[in-house]
Write a protein that holds these residues in place. Structure first.
Motif, mmCIF file in Angstrom:
data_model
loop_
_atom_site.group_PDB
_atom_site.id
_atom_site.type_symbol
_atom_site.label_atom_id
_atom_site.label_comp_id
_atom_site.label_asym_id
_atom_site.label_seq_id
_atom_site.Cartn_x
_atom_site.Cartn_y
_atom_site.Cartn_z
ATOM 1 N N LYS A 66 20.778 14.845 17.701
ATOM 2 C CA LYS A 66 19.842 13.992 18.440
ATOM 3 C C LYS A 66 18.866 14.831 19.251
ATOM 4 O O LYS A 66 17.670 14.551 19.287
ATOM 5 N N ASP A 67 19.384 15.881 19.894
ATOM 6 C CA ASP A 67 18.539 16.770 20.692
ATOM 7 C C ASP A 67 17.458 17.407 19.820
ATOM 8 O O ASP A 67 16.278 17.460 20.198
ATOM 9 N N LYS A 68 17.844 17.876 18.658
ATOM 10 C CA LYS A 68 16.886 18.527 17.748
ATOM 11 C C LYS A 68 15.859 17.523 17.219
ATOM 12 O O LYS A 68 14.687 17.856 17.059
ATOM 13 N N LEU A 69 16.291 16.278 16.939
ATOM 14 C CA LEU A 69 15.358 15.258 16.466
ATOM 15 C C LEU A 69 14.321 14.944 17.532
ATOM 16 O O LEU A 69 13.120 14.826 17.236
ATOM 17 N N VAL A 70 14.761 14.809 18.778
ATOM 18 C CA VAL A 70 13.830 14.503 19.869
ATOM 19 C C VAL A 70 12.817 15.636 20.035
ATOM 20 O O VAL A 70 11.614 15.385 20.186
ATOM 21 N N LYS A 71 13.286 16.877 19.971
ATOM 22 C CA LYS A 71 12.371 18.022 20.107
ATOM 23 C C LYS A 71 11.357 18.073 18.984
ATOM 24 O O LYS A 71 10.264 18.599 19.154
ATOM 25 N N ARG A 72 11.699 17.519 17.829
ATOM 26 C CA ARG A 72 10.789 17.504 16.682
ATOM 27 C C ARG A 72 9.922 16.244 16.636
ATOM 28 O O ARG A 72 9.182 16.034 15.688
ATOM 29 N N GLY A 73 10.075 15.376 17.626
ATOM 30 C CA GLY A 73 9.225 14.188 17.694
ATOM 31 C C GLY A 73 9.690 13.025 16.835
ATOM 32 O O GLY A 73 8.907 12.137 16.529
ATOM 33 N N VAL A 74 10.945 13.018 16.420
ATOM 34 C CA VAL A 74 11.499 11.911 15.631
ATOM 35 C C VAL A 74 12.212 10.963 16.597
ATOM 36 O O VAL A 74 13.059 11.382 17.372
ATOM 37 N N SER A 75 11.855 9.698 16.557
ATOM 38 C CA SER A 75 12.458 8.718 17.452
ATOM 39 C C SER A 75 13.930 8.497 17.115
ATOM 40 O O SER A 75 14.308 8.408 15.952
ATOM 41 N N LEU A 76 14.757 8.380 18.150
ATOM 42 C CA LEU A 76 16.182 8.120 17.927
ATOM 43 C C LEU A 76 16.417 6.689 17.451
ATOM 44 O O LEU A 76 17.510 6.362 16.993
ATOM 45 N N LYS A 77 15.389 5.835 17.547
ATOM 46 C CA LYS A 77 15.514 4.478 17.020
ATOM 47 C C LYS A 77 15.512 4.484 15.490
ATOM 48 O O LYS A 77 15.861 3.497 14.869
ATOM 49 N N ALA A 78 15.112 5.605 14.900
ATOM 50 C CA ALA A 78 15.034 5.708 13.441
ATOM 51 C C ALA A 78 16.351 6.158 12.819
ATOM 52 O O ALA A 78 16.447 6.278 11.605
ATOM 53 N N ILE A 79 17.370 6.428 13.654
ATOM 54 C CA ILE A 79 18.673 6.806 13.101
ATOM 55 C C ILE A 79 19.712 5.786 13.541
ATOM 56 O O ILE A 79 19.577 5.147 14.579
ATOM 57 N N ASP A 80 20.737 5.635 12.703
ATOM 58 C CA ASP A 80 21.802 4.693 12.992
ATOM 59 C C ASP A 80 23.143 5.391 12.755
ATOM 60 O O ASP A 80 23.671 5.371 11.638
ATOM 61 N N PRO A 81 23.680 6.046 13.812
ATOM 62 C CA PRO A 81 24.957 6.735 13.620
ATOM 63 C C PRO A 81 26.111 5.740 13.541
ATOM 64 O O PRO A 81 26.199 4.812 14.340
ATOM 65 N N GLY A 82 26.968 5.943 12.576
ATOM 66 C CA GLY A 82 28.151 5.091 12.450
ATOM 67 C C GLY A 82 29.234 5.559 13.401
ATOM 68 O O GLY A 82 29.043 6.477 14.197
ATOM 69 N N ASP A 83 30.392 4.929 13.332
ATOM 70 C CA ASP A 83 31.529 5.329 14.159
ATOM 71 C C ASP A 83 32.225 6.527 13.520
ATOM 72 O O ASP A 83 32.174 6.717 12.310
ATOM 73 N N ALA A 84 32.895 7.311 14.364
ATOM 74 C CA ALA A 84 33.667 8.448 13.867
ATOM 75 C C ALA A 84 34.916 7.912 13.162
ATOM 76 O O ALA A 84 35.689 7.160 13.741
ATOM 77 N N LYS A 85 35.089 8.288 11.910
ATOM 78 C CA LYS A 85 36.235 7.827 11.135
ATOM 79 C C LYS A 85 37.063 9.024 10.711
ATOM 80 O O LYS A 85 36.527 10.031 10.263
ATOM 81 N N ALA A 86 38.377 8.884 10.840
ATOM 82 C CA ALA A 86 39.272 9.954 10.411
ATOM 83 C C ALA A 86 39.337 9.962 8.890
ATOM 84 O O ALA A 86 39.507 8.929 8.254
ATOM 85 N N SER A 87 39.181 11.148 8.321
ATOM 86 C CA SER A 87 39.248 11.299 6.873
ATOM 87 C C SER A 87 40.112 12.534 6.599
ATOM 88 O O SER A 87 39.613 13.651 6.585
ATOM 89 N N GLY A 88 41.386 12.304 6.457
ATOM 90 C CA GLY A 88 42.307 13.440 6.307
ATOM 91 C C GLY A 88 42.450 14.142 7.646
ATOM 92 O O GLY A 88 42.785 13.532 8.649
ATOM 93 N N LYS A 89 42.151 15.442 7.677
ATOM 94 C CA LYS A 89 42.267 16.210 8.923
ATOM 95 C C LYS A 89 40.960 16.258 9.708
ATOM 96 O O LYS A 89 40.919 16.844 10.785
#
Length: 162
Positions: A66-89
């Motif tokens: 997110k920090d890198k996207l903001v520094k590059r001028g990409v709005s955080l409204k353009a990303i949709d992070p999902g929930d953290a899901k356990a996948s094995g280890k």
């Protein structure tokens, strides 16, 4: 006299997203707190996949992105992070990228323009974008200011100003 117009769109600069992803990858590889936690970030088709051995580390990698996207001028409204899901280890977070204005959001924006904008301004929904037209260019400037002041769920850009 012909009407003046502009388009309201929601587009991502893929190159900037890719550059931000590369910068985040370098930072995760070099930072001390990410050593020995299997932290990583990469493209997964049209989405970005983040992984780490704990949920907290995965969320920390997301913060770096997110920090890198903001520094590059990409709005955080353009990303949709999902929930953290356990996948094995490892824990995985899939971040999807949002482009285009949905019909529901387009209707919401059109309603704001009708109710709060100057009289004589017309907004037409054209697929995943809106065309706003008026006889006066000053009214179009007012609409841009009005929409920039609103807290919408969509990253908006204003193009084709004529």
């Amino acid at each position: 006299m012909a009407d003046s117009s502009f388009d309201i769109v929601s587009k991502l600069d893929r190159q900037e997203v890719d550059n931000a992803l590369r910068q985040a990858t370098k930072e995760v590889a070099n930072r001390f707190d990410f050593r020995n936690v299997d932290a990583g970030i990469k493209w997964s088709g049209e989405a970005i996949e983040i992984q780490a051995n704990t949920e907290e580390r995965a969320l920390a990698v997301l913060d770096v992105l997110k920090d890198k996207l903001v520094k590059r001028g990409v709005s955080l409204k353009a990303i949709d992070p999902g929930d953290a899901k356990a996948s094995g280890k490892v824990y995985k977070i899939v971040v999807t990228l949002k482009e285009g204005i949905s019909q529901e959001d387009a209707k919401k924006i059109g309603k704001i323009i009708r109710e709060e904008g100057p009289k004589g301004v017309k907004a037409q929904i054209q697929g995943e974008e809106l065309r706003v037209s008026s006889k006066k260019k000053d009214d179009l400037q007012d609409i841009i200011s009005l929409l920039k002041g609103k807290d919408l769920d969509v990253a908006l850009q204003f193009t084709n100003y004529r």
